[in-house]
Write a protein that holds these residues in place. Structure first.
Motif, PDB file in Angstrom:
ATOM      1  N   GLU A 231       3.880   5.735   0.086  1.00 23.70           N
ATOM      2  CA  GLU A 231       5.420   6.959   0.192  1.00 23.70           C
ATOM      3  C   GLU A 231       5.410   7.448  -1.640  1.00 23.70           C
ATOM      4  OE1 GLU A 231       9.629   5.436   1.840  1.00 23.70           O
ATOM      5  OE2 GLU A 231       8.659   3.960   1.380  1.00 23.70           O
ATOM      6  N   ILE A 232       6.088   8.482  -1.067  1.00 22.39           N
ATOM      7  CA  ILE A 232       6.081   9.506  -2.722  1.00 22.39           C
ATOM      8  C   ILE A 232       7.894   8.902  -3.261  1.00 22.39           C
ATOM      9  CG2 ILE A 232       5.903  11.265  -4.050  1.00 22.39           C
ATOM     10  CD1 ILE A 232       4.041  12.165  -2.426  1.00 22.39           C
ATOM     11  N   LEU A 233       7.986   8.820  -3.645  1.00 21.40           N
ATOM     12  CA  LEU A 233       9.504   8.876  -4.145  1.00 21.40           C
ATOM     13  C   LEU A 233      10.387  10.683  -4.513  1.00 21.40           C
ATOM     14  CD1 LEU A 233      11.202   5.854  -4.567  1.00 21.40           C
ATOM     15  CD2 LEU A 233      11.364   6.923  -7.747  1.00 21.40           C
ATOM     16  N   SER A 234      10.816  10.520  -3.926  1.00 28.86           N
ATOM     17  CA  SER A 234      11.271  12.118  -3.539  1.00 28.86           C
ATOM     18  C   SER A 234      12.735  12.161  -5.018  1.00 28.86           C
ATOM     19  CB  SER A 234      12.373  12.363  -2.315  1.00 28.86           C
ATOM     20  OG  SER A 234      13.518  11.395  -2.654  1.00 28.86           O
TER      21      SER A 234
ATOM     22  N   GLY B 147      -2.010   4.596  -0.416  1.00 31.49           N
ATOM     23  CA  GLY B 147      -1.854   3.744   0.493  1.00 31.49           C
ATOM     24  C   GLY B 147      -2.060   1.895   0.761  1.00 31.49           C
ATOM     25  N   GLN B 148      -2.962   1.408  -0.723  1.00 32.95           N
ATOM     26  CA  GLN B 148      -3.820   0.871  -0.751  1.00 32.95           C
ATOM     27  C   GLN B 148      -2.934  -0.749  -1.267  1.00 32.95           C
ATOM     28  OE1 GLN B 148      -7.600   1.748  -1.544  1.00 32.95           O
ATOM     29  NE2 GLN B 148      -7.840   3.056   0.838  1.00 32.95           N
ATOM     30  N   ALA B 149      -1.794  -0.575  -2.130  1.00 33.49           N
ATOM     31  CA  ALA B 149      -2.040  -1.675  -3.171  1.00 33.49           C
ATOM     32  C   ALA B 149      -1.099  -2.716  -2.333  1.00 33.49           C
ATOM     33  CB  ALA B 149      -1.374  -1.017  -4.514  1.00 33.49           C
TER      34      ALA B 149
ATOM     35  N   ALA C 114       6.491   3.015 -12.250  1.00 36.61           N
ATOM     36  CA  ALA C 114       6.754   1.916 -11.053  1.00 36.61           C
ATOM     37  C   ALA C 114       6.140   3.231 -10.628  1.00 36.61           C
ATOM     38  CB  ALA C 114       7.797   0.891 -11.089  1.00 36.61           C
ATOM     39  N   ALA C 115       7.744   4.542 -10.435  1.00 38.57           N
ATOM     40  CA  ALA C 115       8.449   5.489  -9.282  1.00 38.57           C
ATOM     41  C   ALA C 115       7.204   6.186  -9.949  1.00 38.57           C
ATOM     42  CB  ALA C 115       9.365   5.769 -10.598  1.00 38.57           C
TER      43      ALA C 115
ATOM     44  N   GLU D  22       3.130   5.556  -4.794  1.00 38.83           N
ATOM     45  CA  GLU D  22       2.198   6.721  -3.590  1.00 38.83           C
ATOM     46  C   GLU D  22       0.828   5.603  -2.733  1.00 38.83           C
ATOM     47  OE1 GLU D  22       1.263  10.490  -4.495  1.00 38.83           O
ATOM     48  OE2 GLU D  22       0.086  10.771  -2.273  1.00 38.83           O
ATOM     49  N   TYR D  23       0.961   4.572  -4.426  1.00 36.05           N
ATOM     50  CA  TYR D  23      -0.522   3.622  -4.057  1.00 36.05           C
ATOM     51  C   TYR D  23      -0.101   2.339  -3.543  1.00 36.05           C
ATOM     52  CZ  TYR D  23      -3.262   7.311  -7.179  1.00 36.05           C
ATOM     53  OH  TYR D  23      -3.769   8.132  -6.983  1.00 36.05           O
ATOM     54  N   LEU D  24       1.126   2.200  -3.209  1.00 38.60           N
ATOM     55  CA  LEU D  24       1.488   1.698  -2.473  1.00 38.60           C
ATOM     56  C   LEU D  24       1.353   0.920  -1.350  1.00 38.60           C
ATOM     57  CD1 LEU D  24       3.244  -1.641  -4.035  1.00 38.60           C
ATOM     58  CD2 LEU D  24       5.012  -0.986  -2.539  1.00 38.60           C
ATOM     59  N   LYS D  25       1.113   0.358  -0.389  1.00 39.74           N
ATOM     60  CA  LYS D  25       1.372  -0.168   0.998  1.00 39.74           C
ATOM     61  C   LYS D  25       1.931  -0.495   1.754  1.00 39.74           C
ATOM     62  CE  LYS D  25      -3.213  -2.514   1.897  1.00 39.74           C
ATOM     63  NZ  LYS D  25      -3.366  -4.244   2.116  1.00 39.74           N
ATOM     64  N   PRO D  26       2.589  -0.193   2.506  1.00 39.51           N
ATOM     65  CA  PRO D  26       4.121  -0.137   3.385  1.00 39.51           C
ATOM     66  C   PRO D  26       3.817  -1.983   3.451  1.00 39.51           C
ATOM     67  CG  PRO D  26       2.694   1.471   4.724  1.00 39.51           C
ATOM     68  CD  PRO D  26       1.703   0.883   3.868  1.00 39.51           C
ATOM     69  N   GLY D  27       5.305  -1.480   2.747  1.00 34.74           N
ATOM     70  CA  GLY D  27       5.965  -2.945   2.838  1.00 34.74           C
ATOM     71  C   GLY D  27       6.207  -3.681   1.688  1.00 34.74           C
ATOM     72  N   GLY D  28       4.756  -3.380   1.126  1.00 33.70           N
ATOM     73  CA  GLY D  28       4.127  -3.410  -0.682  1.00 33.70           C
ATOM     74  C   GLY D  28       5.259  -4.158  -1.816  1.00 33.70           C
TER      75      GLY D  28
END
Lengths: 581, 190
Positions: free
Chosen positions: A326-329, B67-69, B80-81, B85-91
């Motif tokens: 997810e990209i931060l908007s 999407g893998q972290a 962090a911001a 994009e590298y974070l897994k959903p729910g990570g």
């Protein structure tokens, strides 16, 4: 024992275990730690050479004298060492000789993205390409065996992700081979035309023999897959991306030796799969070899020639689902690297910008003088190009432009290849003004000693090259030394030297602010009562200064108290002394 | 087991490298295959830095892709911001709430985004934002932020205190050992 090692550290370990006894290198990201790590083994003589050409020639000399030797450099360093490289291919070696070269796809810390594999083919020197630390160690040892078996130097090709990733290695013991005798052999070692003509066929025969070896070598291995839809040829870090992305879905031919490549092995592999795909970073090097064998192959039609690959990219290009995040908007401001707080280069660049000079730059931390708000550099090409380029720039221009143009070059870079440019300035008499930014260390690559620091790689005191004497000796009569923190004097001296009708060198001397022995007075104090919010202090691009509600604020965790901002503030709002009251 | 992915992000000079080395060392002693990818050279000079720590039965790639972290350990809010994009959903995102202005912000060419903690919290992620800098300063130095963050991270691993302390002893200079241990403890207790 199993340990976690950086790829570079593992190569160093492999060199040590293989009985390497002589190392000469010039630092360059991402290759630097190989030499730093190997220097920690007492049994290995290791040194920083002034440049990569000297390093390779020194390593060749040691090989000739009969000990296993090594030199390391980054990809662009191999350009500097290319001259001996091509002829050492003809002479061959006595004891084993390995040339470590580290590419930087993605240009994390480089001025270009060249693919060093072409050098192997061009110089006819075999090249091994490890894909992780364990292979770094193993291939270093294997490279010595190949070097001595086939009478050739061997290139050991690293890349940022292999050099700077830690992975598990199992270490062994050092085995020191007996020193080989040096025997005169003019036909082999004197490369004048008559001899070289006889050596060239030897080189081509060696290549044939190495190609044969490549056919059955364990390091060129086929890993079976469940489906034959694709067959993938890959090497180096790309092999890891392929295995991460696809596991054992498709067969993989992993090449540990990237030049010369096998022919039959590749043909057989291609014949057993529906579609042949090469996954490699930068140029289509393996792909071109496959095409030369008359094979139909996919490679750069799928993967870019630019930048690094990754596991997601492999999945995507081979039609698999790719994970997404997810990209931060939100507009996220970039965070480019900057000169450190207290960096002695900053104030010097401020003066150059204030004088509105054309500045030919060079390679090092000071390249950061090119970025906002200083924007003080016009060119950056390669090591030494500032000095030689200045000569041409001045010769091609008029007197007025000569008075408005300088070169800036660091101490280590000046020794590397600036001094030859300075000799040209003196010899061919251009009215050039060269500024040596002497911060008493090789900065950008992480504080390596160099011939001007008075210490060697092992940390022992040694001969210190005196820059003033060196400049005088090559024929420069006007040599001035300034302290870059003293901006007023800097400005006066630069103006005087630009006005002089002869070549001159200004040495801007102050040690790197990050060196442990450098004592700092402590942070500057900002007085909000006196601050008028004029932002004069912001013009030097110091990361320790920011404006909060229209007033200058100092970040005390970063500020070292260099006092440069104090010189810029007309209202006395920034001061070291303030705290005493 | 499936490979676990941890990204450690921050600003060059904050000590992200030491944190990734420490964690890598500890994971190896627990019998995992481990890869740690570091950043050297130019980006270390106050730039945005990212290191990857991966562990499991067999780890191939040294890097973590989008999407893998499983977790992003961030030394600074903006960083962090930058890498969500590298974070897994729910990570999980563990972040030091400190704000360090990058040069474009200092120079007035860009603005530091506001209310980043809230915006991160709105993602499909478990966000833990806290003031690691103050805890580090209390422990003796702002430079100990990395150990405070390791302490906070330790809550999500089932390693013993002895195992952590052993890894810390092997990773930090002995001169600063006590201060770093204190910083780790305060992060863990927070």
């Amino acid at each position: 024992m199993k340990t976690l090692m950086l790829g570079n550290e593992a190569v160093a370990r492999g060199l040590y275990e293989a009985g390497c006894s002589f190392v000469s290198s010039y630092p360059g990201t991402p290759s630097t730690e190989i030499t730093e790590c190997v220097a920690k083994y007492e049994e290995v003589y290791a040194e920083w050479a002034p440049n990569e050409k000297v390093a390779l020639e020194a390593a060749f000399g040691a090989s000739l004298r009969g000990v296993r030797s090594f030199c390391a450099m980054k990809h662009v360093g191999l350009n500097v060492a290319a001259d001996p490289l091509f002829t050492i291919s003809y002479t061959g070696v006595n004891a084993g000789l390995i040339i470590g070269v580290a590419d930087d796809a993605g240009m994390h810390s480089s001025q270009n993205e060249q693919d060093s594999r072409h050098y192997a083919m061009a110089a006819r020197i075999p090249m091994l390409e490890p894909s992780d630390s364990a292979e770094g160690l193993a291939f270093a040892k294997l490279a010595y065996e190949l070097s001595e078996q086939f009478d050739t130097a061997v290139l050991l090709k690293m890349c940022t992700r292999v050099s700077h990733s830690q992975s598990v290695v199992e270490t062994g013991e050092r085995k020191l081979p007996a020193q080989r005798a040096y025997e005169k052999n003019p036909a082999k070692y004197i490369m004048m035309p008559a001899n070289a003509k006889r050596r060239h066929p030897e080189v081509e025969a060696r290549t044939k023999a190495l190609t044969e070896w490549a056919e059955t070598a364990e390091i060129n291995r086929v890993e079976p897959g469940q489906k034959k839809t694709y067959g993938i040829i890959t090497s180096s870090t790309c092999y890891q991306y392929v295995k991460e992305a696809l596991g054992d879905t498709y067969p993989v031919l992993k090449l540990g030796m990237i030049w010369p490549m096998p022919e039959k092995k590749i043909r057989d592999f291609a014949a057993a799969v529906e579609k042949l795909v090469v996954v490699e970073e930068l140029d289509g090097f393996i792909e071109a070899h496959c095409r030369s064998l008359g094979l139909t192959v996919s490679g750069k039609d799928l993967f870019p020639e630019i930048g690094e690959l990754s596991q997601n990219m492999v999945q995507e290009k081979l039609g698999q689902a790719v994970q997404k995040g997810e990209i931060l908007s939100e507009e996220i401001p970039a965070r480019p690297p900057v000169m450190c707080a207290g960096c002695p280069h900053r104030s010097l660049f401020y003066v150059l910008k204030k004088l509105n000079l054309t500045v030919l730059g060079d390679i090092g931390c000071y390249t950061l003088g090119a970025v906002a708000p200083l924007n003080a550099i016009d060119t950056t090409v390669c090591m030494g190009a500032s000095v030689s380029g200045l000569h041409g720039f001045v010769k091609a221009g008029d007197e007025e432009s000569a008075g408005k143009t300088v070169a800036v070059i660091g101490d280590s870079t000046f020794i590397h290849s600036g001094v030859t440019g300075l000799i040209n300035i003196a010899y061919n008499e251009s009215n050039s003004t060269v500024i040596i930014l002497d911060n008493s260390i090789t900065g950008m690559t992480g504080h390596q000693q160099n011939p001007t620091t008075g210490y060697n790689l092992k940390g022992d005191p040694c001969t210190k090259i005196d820059l003033e004497s060196l400049c005088h000796a090559v024929g420069i009569k006007r040599v001035r030394v300034v302290d870059p923190y003293d901006m007023e004097t800097c400005q006066t001296v630069i103006k005087e030297e630009l006005a002089a009708k002869e070549p001159s060198v200004i040495i801007s001397r102050r040690p790197c602010a990050l060196l442990k022995y450098v004592k700092h007075p402590g942070p500057i104090c900002a007085n909000p009562e006196k601050c008028k919010g004029c932002k004069a202090c912001m013009s030097i691009g110091c990361p320790a200064i920011s404006m909060v509600d229209g007033k200058a604020v100092i970040d005390e965790t970063l500020c070292v108290g260099c006092g440069v901002c104090e010189q810029l503030c007309k209202f006395g709002a920034l001061s070291q002394r303030e705290k005493n009251f | 087991m499936e490979t676990k992915n941890m990204m450690i992000v921050g600003v060059g000079g904050q000590g992200t490298l030491l944190a990734s080395k420490l964690l890598g060392r500890l994971l190896l002693t627990k019998g995992f295959d481990v890869k740690v990818s570091e950043v050297h050279g130019m980006s270390q000079r106050g730039g945005s830095v990212v290191t990857y720590v991966r562990w499991g039965d067999r780890v191939c790639s040294p890097i973590i892709d989008k999407g893998q972290a499983d977790c992003i350990l961030s030394f600074e809010m903006l960083e962090a911001a930058r890498y969500t994009e590298y974070l897994k959903p729910g990570g999980r995102i563990i972040v030091n709430s400190q704000q360090i202005n990058p040069m474009p912000v200092i120079a007035g060419a860009a603005a530091y985004p506001e209310n980043l903690a809230e915006k991160l919290a709105a993602l499909d992620a478990k966000v833990d934002a806290f003031d690691a800098l103050s805890l580090a300063e209390e422990a003796g130095s702002s430079k100990a932020v990395n150990l405070v963050l390791m302490g906070r991270l330790a809550k999500h691993f089932d390693f013993t205190d002895e195992e952590w302390m052993d890894a810390i002893e092997k990773s930090v200079p002995s001169k600063f050992l006590e201060m770093n241990k204190k910083a780790f403890e305060s992060g863990k207790a927070s």
